[in-house]
Design an enzyme around this catalytic site. Sequence first.
Site, mmCIF file in Angstrom:
data_model
loop_
_atom_site.group_PDB
_atom_site.id
_atom_site.type_symbol
_atom_site.label_atom_id
_atom_site.label_comp_id
_atom_site.label_asym_id
_atom_site.label_seq_id
_atom_site.Cartn_x
_atom_site.Cartn_y
_atom_site.Cartn_z
ATOM 1 C CE LYS A 42 42.030 34.170 42.985
ATOM 2 N NZ LYS A 42 40.801 33.391 43.333
ATOM 3 N N GLY A 44 38.475 39.388 39.766
ATOM 4 C CA GLY A 44 37.111 39.815 40.088
ATOM 5 C C GLY A 44 36.022 38.996 39.416
ATOM 6 C CB THR A 45 36.069 35.500 38.129
ATOM 7 O OG1 THR A 45 37.438 35.662 37.790
ATOM 8 C CG2 THR A 45 35.329 34.684 37.106
ATOM 9 C CB THR A 46 33.857 35.531 42.668
ATOM 10 O OG1 THR A 46 34.946 34.649 42.429
ATOM 11 C CG2 THR A 46 32.809 34.859 43.523
ATOM 12 C CD1 TRP A 47 31.160 41.976 43.349
ATOM 13 C CD2 TRP A 47 33.105 43.098 43.278
ATOM 14 N NE1 TRP A 47 30.953 43.210 43.914
ATOM 15 C CE2 TRP A 47 32.122 43.916 43.884
ATOM 16 C CE3 TRP A 47 34.398 43.594 43.128
ATOM 17 C CZ2 TRP A 47 32.411 45.207 44.325
ATOM 18 C CZ3 TRP A 47 34.677 44.871 43.579
ATOM 19 C CH2 TRP A 47 33.699 45.673 44.173
ATOM 20 C CG HIS A 77 39.616 32.549 33.587
ATOM 21 N ND1 HIS A 77 39.205 33.667 34.268
ATOM 22 C CD2 HIS A 77 39.590 31.542 34.489
ATOM 23 C CE1 HIS A 77 38.932 33.330 35.527
ATOM 24 N NE2 HIS A 77 39.153 32.054 35.680
ATOM 25 N NE ARG A 100 42.374 42.637 42.572
ATOM 26 C CZ ARG A 100 42.275 41.767 43.551
ATOM 27 N NH1 ARG A 100 42.326 40.471 43.300
ATOM 28 N NH2 ARG A 100 42.117 42.172 44.789
ATOM 29 C CB SER A 108 44.498 37.747 44.274
ATOM 30 O OG SER A 108 43.261 37.122 44.498
ATOM 31 C CE1 TYR A 163 37.820 42.537 43.252
ATOM 32 C CE2 TYR A 163 39.245 44.233 44.169
ATOM 33 C CZ TYR A 163 38.427 43.142 44.346
ATOM 34 O OH TYR A 163 38.214 42.645 45.604
HETATM 35 P P1 A3P Z 1 41.835 39.046 47.014
HETATM 36 O O1 A3P Z 1 42.557 37.724 46.952
HETATM 37 O O2 A3P Z 1 42.725 40.202 46.703
HETATM 38 O O3 A3P Z 1 41.058 39.230 48.267
HETATM 39 P P2 A3P Z 1 38.362 35.915 41.208
HETATM 40 O O4 A3P Z 1 36.917 35.951 41.601
HETATM 41 O O5 A3P Z 1 38.613 36.341 39.803
HETATM 42 O O6 A3P Z 1 38.990 34.621 41.562
HETATM 43 O O7 A3P Z 1 39.085 37.075 42.047
HETATM 44 C C1 A3P Z 1 39.326 36.862 43.389
HETATM 45 C C2 A3P Z 1 39.434 38.177 44.120
HETATM 46 O O8 A3P Z 1 38.153 38.800 44.196
HETATM 47 C C3 A3P Z 1 39.894 37.935 45.532
HETATM 48 O O9 A3P Z 1 40.734 39.053 45.839
HETATM 49 C C4 A3P Z 1 38.581 37.943 46.295
HETATM 50 O O10 A3P Z 1 38.712 38.236 47.675
HETATM 51 C C5 A3P Z 1 37.829 39.033 45.564
HETATM 52 N N1 A3P Z 1 36.360 38.973 45.692
HETATM 53 C C6 A3P Z 1 35.561 37.884 45.662
HETATM 54 N N2 A3P Z 1 34.276 38.246 45.808
HETATM 55 C C7 A3P Z 1 34.249 39.596 45.941
HETATM 56 C C8 A3P Z 1 33.206 40.565 46.136
HETATM 57 N N3 A3P Z 1 31.941 40.204 46.238
HETATM 58 N N4 A3P Z 1 33.570 41.865 46.226
HETATM 59 C C9 A3P Z 1 34.855 42.235 46.127
HETATM 60 N N5 A3P Z 1 35.879 41.381 45.941
HETATM 61 C C10 A3P Z 1 35.573 40.065 45.849
#
Ligand code: A3P
Length: 272
Positions: A42, A44-47, A77, A100, A108, A163
Amino acid sequence: FLDGRLYQGFWLPEHYLPGVVAFQRRFTPRRPDDVVLVSFPKCGTTWLKALAFADVFTDGHEAMLDRLPSPRLINTHVPYPLLPEAVTGDGGCKVVYICRDPKDMVVSLHQFLRRLQPDLSFADMFDSVAVDGTAPYGPMWDHVLGYWRASLARPDRVLFLTYEDLLQDAGEHVRAMARFMGRPFSPAEEAAGAVEAAVELCSFEKMKGLEVNRRGTSGSYKSMPRDAFFRKGVAGDWVNHMSPEMAARLDEVFRDKLRGTGLTIPRGPRHG
Ligand code: A3P
């Protein structure tokens, strides 16, 4: 709440443990362009995954497709001390890490897991992250410090991002990441606006709006709805979820753990 098992000093979700051990024991990256993307859950993995892919993508995707499966992007992770020797040893691969503000991380994680367990207690989640360190892959402070120290000791091998850095100036950090990964943007790509295009392609709104991210579930953790990975995408949302006392307590725990390391709790643009 995730059936954690203490393994070599870290709380790993039981259902991921076999995979972590297999990675640790058997992974042998032998391609010089392998990159391992690591995060605390949680954070910023996806980003990060999207941005790292976009870095390579802008290099010319047809050429890249011809060369698949290299360059490989591996995402995990796993805490630094549990990484395979093939990653951390001499000639190992490059690692990009993201963390983060733990206050936003705990919010999150709670919001994420609540999609599957609506009655999950925020107070329990808070204690797990802030007090006893039993959150998945925790203690978070040890996870973060493992990669922070590695980035100081081996700056050519470990790139440490937050993040909040990405929110502040995604373009600058995408450039740094591209250089670090050995694929710097060329002057022609810069002139053509490739950096801005990569950032835009990976923006929260863009990714959240993608059809593939709006429907269905992801198998990586039970059957989580895919849209759960895109919630708010900002820094500082913790103010809407925890009391000032809780925030102060979490800050105090982390300040104490980070003291003398040169690392401070990441702050979002909103906090100056
Ligand atoms: P929030 O729950 O605070 O909105 P992970 O990818 O590690 O699971 O992290 C999840 C967090 O990254 C979530 O934060 C999600 O909304 C945010 N997130 C996912 N994609 C993103 C993007 N493209 N840009 C910015 N934040 C992103």
